[in-house]
Design a protein around this motif. Structure first.
Motif, short mmCIF file in Angstrom:
data_model
loop_
_atom_site.label_atom_id
_atom_site.label_comp_id
_atom_site.label_asym_id
_atom_site.label_seq_id
_atom_site.Cartn_x
_atom_site.Cartn_y
_atom_site.Cartn_z
N TYR A 274 15.86 3.83 10.10
CA TYR A 274 16.29 2.75 9.22
C TYR A 274 15.13 2.19 8.38
O TYR A 274 15.15 1.04 7.97
CB TYR A 274 16.95 1.61 10.01
N SER A 275 14.12 3.03 8.16
CA SER A 275 13.00 2.61 7.32
C SER A 275 13.08 3.37 6.00
O SER A 275 13.74 4.40 5.89
CB SER A 275 11.66 2.90 8.00
N SER A 276 12.37 2.86 5.02
CA SER A 276 12.35 3.51 3.72
C SER A 276 10.97 3.34 3.10
O SER A 276 10.02 3.97 3.54
CB SER A 276 13.45 2.92 2.82
N VAL A 277 10.84 2.44 2.17
CA VAL A 277 9.56 2.26 1.47
C VAL A 277 8.77 1.13 2.13
O VAL A 277 9.35 0.27 2.81
CB VAL A 277 9.82 1.94 -0.02
N PRO A 278 7.45 1.09 1.96
CA PRO A 278 6.62 0.04 2.62
C PRO A 278 7.02 -1.37 2.26
O PRO A 278 6.92 -2.28 3.09
CB PRO A 278 5.21 0.37 2.13
N SER A 279 7.49 -1.58 1.05
CA SER A 279 7.82 -2.94 0.63
C SER A 279 8.97 -3.54 1.42
O SER A 279 9.16 -4.77 1.40
CB SER A 279 8.15 -2.97 -0.86
N GLY B 173 0.80 -1.21 0.00
CA GLY B 173 0.00 0.00 0.00
C GLY B 173 0.84 1.26 0.00
O GLY B 173 2.01 1.27 -0.36
N GLY B 174 0.20 2.35 0.42
CA GLY B 174 0.87 3.64 0.43
C GLY B 174 1.81 3.78 1.60
O GLY B 174 1.86 2.94 2.51
N PRO B 175 2.56 4.90 1.65
CA PRO B 175 3.59 5.08 2.68
C PRO B 175 3.07 5.59 4.02
O PRO B 175 3.81 5.59 5.00
CB PRO B 175 4.53 6.10 2.04
N VAL B 176 1.82 6.04 4.08
CA VAL B 176 1.27 6.56 5.32
C VAL B 176 0.33 5.49 5.89
O VAL B 176 -0.70 5.17 5.28
CB VAL B 176 0.54 7.90 5.12
N LEU B 177 0.68 4.95 7.06
CA LEU B 177 0.01 3.77 7.60
C LEU B 177 -0.64 4.06 8.94
O LEU B 177 -0.03 4.72 9.81
CB LEU B 177 1.02 2.62 7.78
N ARG B 178 -1.86 3.53 9.08
CA ARG B 178 -2.51 3.47 10.39
C ARG B 178 -2.73 2.01 10.71
O ARG B 178 -3.42 1.29 9.97
CB ARG B 178 -3.83 4.22 10.39
N VAL C 15 4.79 7.08 8.90
CA VAL C 15 5.05 7.73 7.62
C VAL C 15 6.33 7.15 7.05
O VAL C 15 7.43 7.38 7.60
CB VAL C 15 5.17 9.26 7.76
N LEU C 16 6.20 6.37 5.98
CA LEU C 16 7.38 5.83 5.30
C LEU C 16 7.63 6.70 4.07
O LEU C 16 7.51 7.92 4.15
CB LEU C 16 7.14 4.37 4.94
N ALA C 17 8.04 6.15 2.97
CA ALA C 17 8.38 6.97 1.81
C ALA C 17 8.02 6.24 0.53
O ALA C 17 8.00 5.01 0.45
CB ALA C 17 9.87 7.30 1.82
N ASP C 18 7.70 7.05 -0.49
CA ASP C 18 7.60 6.53 -1.86
C ASP C 18 8.95 6.59 -2.55
O ASP C 18 9.31 5.70 -3.31
CB ASP C 18 6.58 7.35 -2.67
N LEU C 19 9.68 7.68 -2.28
CA LEU C 19 10.96 7.91 -2.94
C LEU C 19 12.03 8.15 -1.90
O LEU C 19 11.91 9.06 -1.08
CB LEU C 19 10.87 9.11 -3.90
N ASP C 20 13.05 7.32 -1.93
CA ASP C 20 14.18 7.48 -1.00
C ASP C 20 15.36 8.03 -1.79
O ASP C 20 15.92 7.35 -2.66
CB ASP C 20 14.53 6.13 -0.38
N THR C 21 15.73 9.27 -1.51
CA THR C 21 16.82 9.92 -2.26
C THR C 21 18.19 9.38 -1.88
O THR C 21 19.16 9.61 -2.61
CB THR C 21 16.82 11.43 -1.99
N ARG C 22 18.30 8.68 -0.75
CA ARG C 22 19.58 8.17 -0.24
C ARG C 22 20.63 9.29 -0.20
O ARG C 22 21.82 9.07 -0.46
CB ARG C 22 20.07 6.99 -1.08
N ARG D 251 -2.29 4.99 2.96
CA ARG D 251 -2.70 6.09 2.10
C ARG D 251 -1.50 6.61 1.32
O ARG D 251 -0.35 6.51 1.75
CB ARG D 251 -3.31 7.22 2.92
N THR D 252 -1.81 7.20 0.16
CA THR D 252 -0.77 7.78 -0.68
C THR D 252 -1.09 9.25 -0.90
O THR D 252 -2.23 9.70 -0.73
CB THR D 252 -0.70 7.06 -2.04
N MET D 253 -0.09 10.00 -1.31
CA MET D 253 -0.29 11.43 -1.57
C MET D 253 -1.05 11.62 -2.87
O MET D 253 -0.92 10.82 -3.82
CB MET D 253 1.07 12.14 -1.66
N PRO D 254 -1.93 12.64 -2.95
CA PRO D 254 -2.65 12.93 -4.18
C PRO D 254 -1.69 13.23 -5.33
O PRO D 254 -0.50 13.48 -5.14
CB PRO D 254 -3.50 14.16 -3.82
#
Length: 706
Positions: A178-183, A60-65, A201-208, A74-77
């Motif tokens: 030490y978290s990044s994307v939901p997967s 799913g999206g990066p914002v989790l409840r 709140v995780l991330a869709d894009l991790d710039t590293r 949820r994901t950003m619009p």
């Protein structure tokens, strides 16, 4: 052996010392816990992977409840970017990132580390004041999934308190370190997030960007495909973030030209604000937490400075001792080349109180001396074990016994000096044994008319046991290296009671042995220097003495020595303004004693606590290298000292154990002595129980060797 009035020793200070050291250890532990902060996105702890999380979370999206029956993601619009920054606030990079956001009219969400919030609360307030929002990134940047439940709760609770104290508000968002994307979530991650009760709140894009891959790479990593919205992971702390700042100034205008807007996570999703008013208890708790954390950091800095100073002083002392030892060797050679064969009449004064175990060997070693013009005066100070009768039964030529009621060692020495006929007076303890050539070597320095007193070389006779070996090393390394240094610098503060020689007129000129301090040998030596006479050291004049055979006896002896030395230092403190030998005492010996005999031992227990702290929080390899390095330096010093004294190197094996037990005992002696002095208590004489080991080792041969 004295009429000093005895009071009960203070005891409460040991409780206070223990509490103080416990508080110090707690403060250092807190500081170690707080400063053990990581950064970036690399996974902490073990590399063993946990089981995968449920697909409803990872897909799913990066914002989790996760507080309900079913996870909500949820994901950003579309065309909405939620910039997020981790690991701050940083005093250098957070303000620059805030400036870049303001230049580009963008808002963001900052996931802050609680410990850093306490260090820079003004930056957290600025973040909110400029329209950004806050979330928790734990208190110490800890990997929640690898912590027990109580520690997870502590990390989040402390962070909330820190934010509450700084801003008056509490956060509802959480980004686990030490978290990044939901997967990438594991089952343990999900369990920790569910336990937190916060919106993850995780991330869709991790710039590293923490890897500092270059500005173009960061811009590419933060740019979504097409018109998609995204939560973008960046960093404002944990290292140099110059590339992140530069990337923002390129990224934000470029995405805005593509129709993107930049918002906080809550604003982008259209949810309630990410912070709520904090209750008064949380604010007060946060203020207390900040005070404790900053206090612990200050204590750690002070300890680091103290440790550095102690190390520098210790190395400087060692360097001076070694240089002076070399200079002393050259001086000794010159003195021996001018040996004038002093043959003045000598009176040896032996104060004795219940010395039946050793007195016979002591007196025999004196009368069999190779020195021709000699008398021995044994002053029995009210002994109850037949000491005087034993000496009289020996019927040795040139030996007189004087009996007096018990009045203390100084009084016994002064009594003997009144009866003495020699031009030179040698003061000897009742448990000390001389070699045949000891007196000859001891008095040769009086060929120089400026010399008023001479210190001999005291050696431990009963060194078969571990405690005896430790004292033997202490005598050779500390006492005799110091005496060589004092001799070169012209400021010898102590002639040991076991063996010391004085000109008769100098001895009586300073009023004899003082009775108002417990270290009468130190007091007398300082008085000789104040009178303008030189005091020198003769290493060939060897006296074998019986050292304390138990820790209790050692404590009592050193307690008296230390307390008496401080009394003598205070008594002769005005010599700092004097000239000649007295000035050298005041400006060289007294500061040296104050630093190395009082000051550093007082802070040594705290240094040991710092070492315990280091075992837990400092790299083991560095700690081991430092400890073994210092031990090797001490061993080399000890070896050189043993070489100078023509001693065997065998006792060196006990040196590491000396650092663990003996050293601490000596430090605690200083603590007890200082407390006794501050409270104004008078310390009674503590007499050591004699076992006769010195006599057994020396007698009956005329040239004793252990």
């Amino acid at each position: 052996m004295s009429r000093h009035v005895a009071r009960r020793d203070p005891r409460a200070h040991w409780l206070l010392l223990g509490l103080g050291l416990a508080v110090l250890l707690a403060a250092l532990t807190l500081n170690g816990y707080v400063t053990g902060l990581g950064g970036g996105s690399g996974r902490a702890g073990s590399d063993v992977p946990a089981g995968p999380a449920a697909a409803a979370v990872t897909g799913g999206g990066p914002v989790l409840r996760l507080d309900g029956d079913r996870p909500v993601a949820r994901t950003m619009p579309a065309r909405t970017i939620a910039l997020t920054f981790d690991d701050g606030p940083d005093p250098v990079w957070t303000p620059r990132i805030l400036d870049a956001l303001r230049r580009n009219h963008a808002h963001a969400t900052f996931f802050v580390v609680g410990a850093r919030v306490n260090e820079h609360p003004e930056l957290v307030r600025r973040i909110l004041a400029e329209g950004h929002e806050l979330g928790s990134h734990t208190y110490t940047h800890a990997d929640l999934a690898r912590l027990p439940g109580w520690r997870q709760d502590l990390e989040l609770d402390l962070t909330s308190k820190a934010i509450s104290a700084a801003t008056g508000r509490r956060e509802t968002l959480l980004r686990p370190p030490y978290s990044s994307v939901p997967s990438a979530l594991t089952a343990d991650d999900v369990t920790a997030l569910r336990r937190s009760g916060r919106i993850a709140v995780l991330a869709d894009l991790d710039t590293r960007d923490w890897e500092r891959p270059g500005v173009p790479a960061i811009v590419r990593g933060a740019t979504p495909a097409g018109a998609r919205g995204a939560v973008v992971l960046m960093h404002d702390g944990g290292g140099n973030r110059a590339e992140t700042v530069a990337a923002l100034d390129r990224l934000l205008p470029a995405l805005r030209d593509r129709g993107y807007r930049f918002s906080t996570v809550s604003e982008g999703l259209g949810t309630a604000p990410a912070t709520v008013p904090a209750p008064a208890g949380a604010r007060l708790g946060g203020l207390a937490l900040r005070s404790v954390q900053l206090g612990a950091a200050a204590i750690a800095r002070v300890m680091t400075v103290l440790l550095t100073i102690a190390l520098v002083l210790g190395l400087a002392r060692l360097a001076v001792q070694l240089v002076c030892a070399r200079v002393h060797l050259r001086q000794v050679r010159r003195r021996r080349a001018l040996d004038a064969r002093v043959g003045l009449p000598v009176s040896v004064i032996v104060p004795a109180y219940n010395e039946a175990a050793n007195i016979a060997a002591t007196v025999r070693s004196l009368v069999t001396s190779a020195y021709p013009r000699l008398e021995v005066i044994v002053v029995d100070d009210g002994s109850t074990d037949g000491t005087a009768d034993l000496v009289e039964r020996l019927r040795l030529p040139g030996v007189r016994v004087i009996r007096q009621a018990n009045a203390g060692k100084p009084a016994a020495l002064n009594t003997g000096a009144r009866y003495a006929r020699g031009r030179l007076l040698i003061l000897v303890d009742g448990d000390t044994v001389f070699q045949p050539d000891t007196i000859h070597h001891l008095v040769q320095g009086f060929a120089d008319p400026a010399v008023g007193a001479i210190s001999g070389n005291t050696k431990v006779a009963n060194r078969r046991r571990l405690l005896g070996r430790w004292q033997h090393l202490e005598y050779v390394i500390g006492f005799n290296l110091d005496r060589r240094m004092y001799d070169v610098l012209g400021c010898m503060p102590t002639i040991p009671g076991a063996i010391g020689a004085f000109r008769r007129e100098v001895f009586h000129g300073v009023g004899g042995v003082p009775t108002d301090t417990l270290a009468e040998d130190t007091d007398l030596t300082m008085a000789v220097l104040r009178a303008g006479s030189r005091v020198v050291y003769e290493e060939r004049a060897i006296a074998w003495t019986e050292a304390p055979g138990s820790l209790r006896q050692l404590w009592r002896q050193r307690y008296r020595w230390c307390y008496g030395t401080m009394q003598a230092m205070w008594k002769h403190r005005r010599t700092v303004r004097s000239g000649g030998p007295a000035g050298k005492l005041g400006r060289r010996a007294l500061p040296y004693l104050a630093v190395f005999q009082v000051g550093l031992p007082l802070v040594a227990p705290a240094v040991d606590v710092y070492a315990v702290y280091g075992l837990v929080f400092l790299p083991g390899s560095q700690l081991a290298a430092a400890w073994f390095g210092l031990l090797a330096l001490q061993a080399l010093t000890a070896g050189y000292a043993l070489h100078l004294d023509r001693e065997r190197y065998g006792p060196l094996w006990s040196l590491p154990f000396q650092q663990v037990v003996y050293r601490q005992l000596m430090y605690l002696v200083v603590v007890q002595s200082v407390v006794t002095a501050l409270l104004g208590n008078r310390l009674r004489w503590h007499r050591m129980v004699r076992t006769g080991e010195a006599a057994a080792l020396i007698a009956p041969g005329p040239a004793p060797r252990p």
